[in-house]
Scaffold this motif. Structure first.
Motif, PDB file in Angstrom:
ATOM      1  N   SER A  17     -39.144  81.298  36.058  1.00  9.04           N
ATOM      2  CA  SER A  17     -39.951  81.781  35.148  1.00  9.04           C
ATOM      3  C   SER A  17     -41.089  80.602  34.794  1.00  9.04           C
ATOM      4  O   SER A  17     -41.184  79.616  35.263  1.00  9.04           O
ATOM      5  CB  SER A  17     -39.044  81.918  33.910  1.00  9.04           C
ATOM      6  N   ARG A  67     -39.705  92.733  33.512  1.00  5.00           N
ATOM      7  CA  ARG A  67     -39.435  91.296  33.956  1.00  5.00           C
ATOM      8  C   ARG A  67     -40.593  90.483  33.325  1.00  5.00           C
ATOM      9  O   ARG A  67     -40.285  89.025  33.051  1.00  5.00           O
ATOM     10  CB  ARG A  67     -39.926  91.025  35.379  1.00  5.00           C
ATOM     11  N   GLN A  82     -45.182  86.095  29.509  1.00  4.92           N
ATOM     12  CA  GLN A  82     -43.722  85.398  29.928  1.00  4.92           C
ATOM     13  C   GLN A  82     -43.410  86.131  31.411  1.00  4.92           C
ATOM     14  O   GLN A  82     -43.227  87.358  31.180  1.00  4.92           O
ATOM     15  CB  GLN A  82     -42.897  85.702  29.021  1.00  4.92           C
ATOM     16  N   ASN A  84     -40.581  86.393  34.041  1.00  7.80           N
ATOM     17  CA  ASN A  84     -39.261  86.020  34.295  1.00  7.80           C
ATOM     18  C   ASN A  84     -38.792  86.655  35.733  1.00  7.80           C
ATOM     19  O   ASN A  84     -39.591  87.658  36.252  1.00  7.80           O
ATOM     20  CB  ASN A  84     -38.064  86.537  33.246  1.00  7.80           C
ATOM     21  N   SER A  85     -37.747  86.271  36.242  1.00 10.47           N
ATOM     22  CA  SER A  85     -37.141  86.718  37.550  1.00 10.47           C
ATOM     23  C   SER A  85     -38.362  86.967  38.606  1.00 10.47           C
ATOM     24  O   SER A  85     -38.535  87.998  39.213  1.00 10.47           O
ATOM     25  CB  SER A  85     -36.587  88.063  37.131  1.00 10.47           C
TER      26      SER A  85
END
Length: 122
Positions: A17, A67, A82, A84-85
């Motif tokens: 992340s 994500r 943000q 993520n993944s």
């Protein structure tokens, strides 16, 4: 005029992340809808996410939906992304941009930051 400065990029392993920030100065930040775009080497700049001036509406490219999360803090004149993944295909220079109305096309945005590099290793 609006000046935009991105930060938070870096090198991360797949599945990791990052949180990108975009600090704005100049005209009142709350007047503008904000977007994030990215450009990988040899590819065109593509839409990633956008948020309306009130943060009441958010929009995402299908490739990042679920994500990535866009948010903003008008008191801090900052918009966030943000991530993520993360996947290797997310590797690109990420740009924030400001527009009077929220949109998906780069041509709709009036002001751009200098970009921040995100590199995802496999």
């Amino acid at each position: 005029q609006v000046q935009l400065v991105e930060s938070g990029g870096g090198l991360v392993q797949a599945g990791g992340s990052l949180r990108l920030s975009c600090a704005a100065s100049g005209r009142p930040f709350s007047y503008y809808s904000m977007g994030w775009f990215r450009q990988a080497p040899g590819k065109e700049r593509e839409f990633v996410a956008a948020i309306s001036w009130s943060a009441g509406n958010t929009y995402y490219a299908d490739s990042v939906k679920g994500r990535f999360t866009i948010s903003r803090d008008n008191a801090k004149n900052t918009v966030y992304l943000q991530l993520n993944s993360l996947k290797p295909e997310d590797t690109a220079v990420y740009y924030c941009a400001a527009a009077r109305t929220v949109g998906w096309a780069a041509r709709e945005y009036d002001y751009w930051g200098q970009g921040t590099q995100v590199t995802v290793s496999s």
